[in-house]
Enzyme design. Structure first.
Site, PDB file in Angstrom:
ATOM      1  N   ASP A 163       0.821  -1.218   0.000  1.00  7.43           N
ATOM      2  CA  ASP A 163       0.000   0.000   0.000  1.00  7.43           C
ATOM      3  C   ASP A 163       0.856   1.270   0.000  1.00  7.43           C
ATOM      4  O   ASP A 163       0.721   2.135   0.880  1.00  7.43           O
ATOM      5  CB  ASP A 163      -0.961  -0.026   1.203  1.00  7.43           C
ATOM      6  CG  ASP A 163      -1.910  -1.208   1.147  1.00  7.43           C
ATOM      7  OD1 ASP A 163      -2.148  -1.719   0.037  1.00  7.43           O
ATOM      8  OD2 ASP A 163      -2.401  -1.630   2.201  1.00  7.43           O
ATOM      9  N   THR A 198      -2.364  -5.049  -4.506  1.00 11.08           N
ATOM     10  CA  THR A 198      -2.264  -3.616  -4.770  1.00 11.08           C
ATOM     11  C   THR A 198      -3.581  -2.905  -4.454  1.00 11.08           C
ATOM     12  O   THR A 198      -4.645  -3.520  -4.460  1.00 11.08           O
ATOM     13  CB  THR A 198      -1.959  -3.370  -6.263  1.00 11.08           C
ATOM     14  OG1 THR A 198      -2.934  -4.071  -7.060  1.00 11.08           O
ATOM     15  CG2 THR A 198      -0.582  -3.861  -6.639  1.00 11.08           C
ATOM     16  N   THR A 249     -22.324  -1.827 -13.643  1.00 11.28           N
ATOM     17  CA  THR A 249     -21.224  -0.892 -13.326  1.00 11.28           C
ATOM     18  C   THR A 249     -19.918  -1.648 -13.086  1.00 11.28           C
ATOM     19  O   THR A 249     -18.863  -1.268 -13.616  1.00 11.28           O
ATOM     20  CB  THR A 249     -21.600  -0.052 -12.081  1.00 11.28           C
ATOM     21  OG1 THR A 249     -22.797   0.661 -12.377  1.00 11.28           O
ATOM     22  CG2 THR A 249     -20.498   0.925 -11.718  1.00 11.28           C
ATOM     23  N   ARG A 308       1.507  -3.164   6.439  1.00 12.96           N
ATOM     24  CA  ARG A 308       2.471  -2.353   7.180  1.00 12.96           C
ATOM     25  C   ARG A 308       3.497  -3.175   7.941  1.00 12.96           C
ATOM     26  O   ARG A 308       4.642  -2.739   8.109  1.00 12.96           O
ATOM     27  CB  ARG A 308       1.711  -1.393   8.120  1.00 12.96           C
ATOM     28  CG  ARG A 308       1.090  -0.221   7.366  1.00 12.96           C
ATOM     29  CD  ARG A 308       0.050   0.492   8.194  1.00 12.96           C
ATOM     30  NE  ARG A 308      -1.197  -0.256   8.260  1.00 12.96           N
ATOM     31  CZ  ARG A 308      -2.307   0.174   8.871  1.00 12.96           C
ATOM     32  NH1 ARG A 308      -2.301   1.343   9.480  1.00 12.96           N
ATOM     33  NH2 ARG A 308      -3.407  -0.562   8.874  1.00 12.96           N
ATOM     34  N   LYS A 310     -12.105  -4.195  -4.290  1.00 11.73           N
ATOM     35  CA  LYS A 310     -13.376  -4.377  -3.554  1.00 11.73           C
ATOM     36  C   LYS A 310     -14.547  -3.801  -4.347  1.00 11.73           C
ATOM     37  O   LYS A 310     -15.200  -2.845  -3.921  1.00 11.73           O
ATOM     38  CB  LYS A 310     -13.325  -3.733  -2.168  1.00 11.73           C
ATOM     39  CG  LYS A 310     -12.307  -4.349  -1.228  1.00 11.73           C
ATOM     40  CD  LYS A 310     -12.431  -3.824   0.180  1.00 11.73           C
ATOM     41  CE  LYS A 310     -11.369  -4.365   1.101  1.00 11.73           C
ATOM     42  NZ  LYS A 310     -10.007  -3.858   0.840  1.00 11.73           N
ATOM     43  N   PHE A 311     -14.832  -4.406  -5.481  1.00  8.03           N
ATOM     44  CA  PHE A 311     -15.987  -3.964  -6.275  1.00  8.03           C
ATOM     45  C   PHE A 311     -17.233  -4.046  -5.415  1.00  8.03           C
ATOM     46  O   PHE A 311     -17.415  -5.018  -4.670  1.00  8.03           O
ATOM     47  CB  PHE A 311     -16.147  -4.855  -7.517  1.00  8.03           C
ATOM     48  CG  PHE A 311     -15.011  -4.730  -8.491  1.00  8.03           C
ATOM     49  CD1 PHE A 311     -14.903  -3.616  -9.311  1.00  8.03           C
ATOM     50  CD2 PHE A 311     -14.033  -5.712  -8.571  1.00  8.03           C
ATOM     51  CE1 PHE A 311     -13.856  -3.488 -10.217  1.00  8.03           C
ATOM     52  CE2 PHE A 311     -12.977  -5.595  -9.469  1.00  8.03           C
ATOM     53  CZ  PHE A 311     -12.897  -4.478 -10.286  1.00  8.03           C
ATOM     54  N   ASP A 320      -6.863  -5.154  -4.990  1.00 11.09           N
ATOM     55  CA  ASP A 320      -7.834  -5.116  -3.884  1.00 11.09           C
ATOM     56  C   ASP A 320      -8.838  -3.981  -4.115  1.00 11.09           C
ATOM     57  O   ASP A 320      -8.951  -3.064  -3.312  1.00 11.09           O
ATOM     58  CB  ASP A 320      -7.037  -4.922  -2.578  1.00 11.09           C
ATOM     59  CG  ASP A 320      -7.876  -5.013  -1.332  1.00 11.09           C
ATOM     60  OD1 ASP A 320      -9.070  -5.307  -1.433  1.00 11.09           O
ATOM     61  OD2 ASP A 320      -7.301  -4.782  -0.250  1.00 11.09           O
ATOM     62  N   ILE A 332     -23.804  -2.301  -8.721  1.00  8.11           N
ATOM     63  CA  ILE A 332     -24.653  -3.164  -9.536  1.00  8.11           C
ATOM     64  C   ILE A 332     -23.795  -3.824 -10.627  1.00  8.11           C
ATOM     65  O   ILE A 332     -22.728  -3.310 -10.996  1.00  8.11           O
ATOM     66  CB  ILE A 332     -25.826  -2.378 -10.176  1.00  8.11           C
ATOM     67  CG1 ILE A 332     -25.291  -1.252 -11.067  1.00  8.11           C
ATOM     68  CG2 ILE A 332     -26.771  -1.856  -9.100  1.00  8.11           C
ATOM     69  CD1 ILE A 332     -26.360  -0.650 -11.979  1.00  8.11           C
TER      70      ILE A 332
END
Ligand code: 6AU
Length: 276
Positions: A40, A63, A102, A247, A95-96, A93, A99
């Site tokens: 990150d 990522t 989209t 981290r 995280k869709f 990552d 709907i």
């Protein structure tokens, strides 16, 4: 703990019907690592530098491509080259959570062109079954160029304090994974889930979803914004096949040394779980 959790990655690779899961297990076994580093960082240079230095010790790089201040084609080309060089997979990552119509456009095309370079993506099922159906449909389309090299993890639980991804949400995650198992590789969750009592589907004998567990950190119990950590040992004992650390690795004084430590501890915990 599901019965497949007690099998080695090699055995699971041999029997698994999903091409990308087979590849993932093969990478883990070949490199003796179940570490996913959550890289990150916020510039392409930092990301590619980390990927190159940590590459030998990880199975997957995760990522958040939209946090880079200088994202360009160089970023994804560079990542893809390093994935080849070091034999790791790329997990965006994103995280869709929208709907179906989209998320199809967010996944395949758009400014980030995620389908082009990310082997693995994830989604929340808050919108309902249609999000999984839509992403699976995109990947199964005849003109989708990346075919069996792409897969989805369902975000079935979260590590943050007070997470609402529990109960029926988590149970439905398992149901949807079963319905779209050609594309769904498994879950991001905090424990093995497939022995949970589900209401809509039943477990098949050969079911083997992969468990990615995040919130793994060797020296901290959390952050000031609600993140909650556990150790590699506890994550693997609860069913994690792959441990995700951010981290704990990239912000350590020596990220390569840290990655080696997570690799060692994650691998030893895996060996002890499978009894070898
Ligand atoms: O080790 P950290 O706390 O620095 O980073 C954890 C990484 C972050 C989060 O966006 C992600 O894991 N994450 C996720 C994922 C992977 O989907 C789910 C979750 O419940 N908690 C979590 O921290 O990049």
């Amino acid at each position: 703990m599901s019965s497949s959790s007690r099998q080695t990655y090699s055995v699971r690779a041999k029997n698994h019907p999903n091409h990308l899961v087979r590849k993932l297990f093969e990478v883990a076994e070949a490199k003796k690592t179940n570490v996913t580093v959550s890289a990150d960082v916020t510039t392409t240079k930092e990301l590619l530098d980390l990927a190159d230095r940590l590459g030998p010790h990880i199975a997957v790089i995760k990522t958040h491509i939209d946090i880079l201040s200088d994202f360009s084609e160089e970023t994804t080309k560079g990542l893809a080259q390093l994935a080849e060089k070091h034999n790791f997979l790329i997990f965006e990552d994103r995280k869709f959570i929208d709907i179906g119509n989209t998320v199809q456009k967010q996944y395949h095309g758009g400014v980030l062109r995620i389908s082009e370079w990310a082997h693995i993506i994830n989604c929340s099922i808050l919108p309902g079954e249609g999000i999984v159906q839509a992403l699976a449909q995109t990947a199964a389309a005849e003109d989708f160029p990346y075919g069996r090299e792409r897969g989805l993890l369902i975000l079935a639980e979260m590590t943050s304090k007070g997470s609402l991804a529990t109960g029926a949400y988590t149970t439905r995650s398992v149901d949807y994974a079963r319905r779209y198992k050609e594309f769904v590789m498994g879950f991001v969750c905090n424990r093995s889930l497939t022995d949970e009592p589900t209401t809509e589907t039943t477990k098949s004998e050969d079911e083997d979803f992969v468990v990615f567990t995040t919130g793994v950190n060797l020296s901290s119990s959390g952050d000031k914004l609600g993140q909650q950590y556990q150790t590699p040992q506890s994550a693997v004992a609860r069913g994690a096949d792959f441990i995700i650390a951010g981290r704990g690795i990239y912000a350590a004084p020596d990220p390569v040394e840290a990655a080696k430590q997570y690799q060692k501890q994650g691998w030893e915990a895996y060996l002890s779980r499978v009894g070898s």
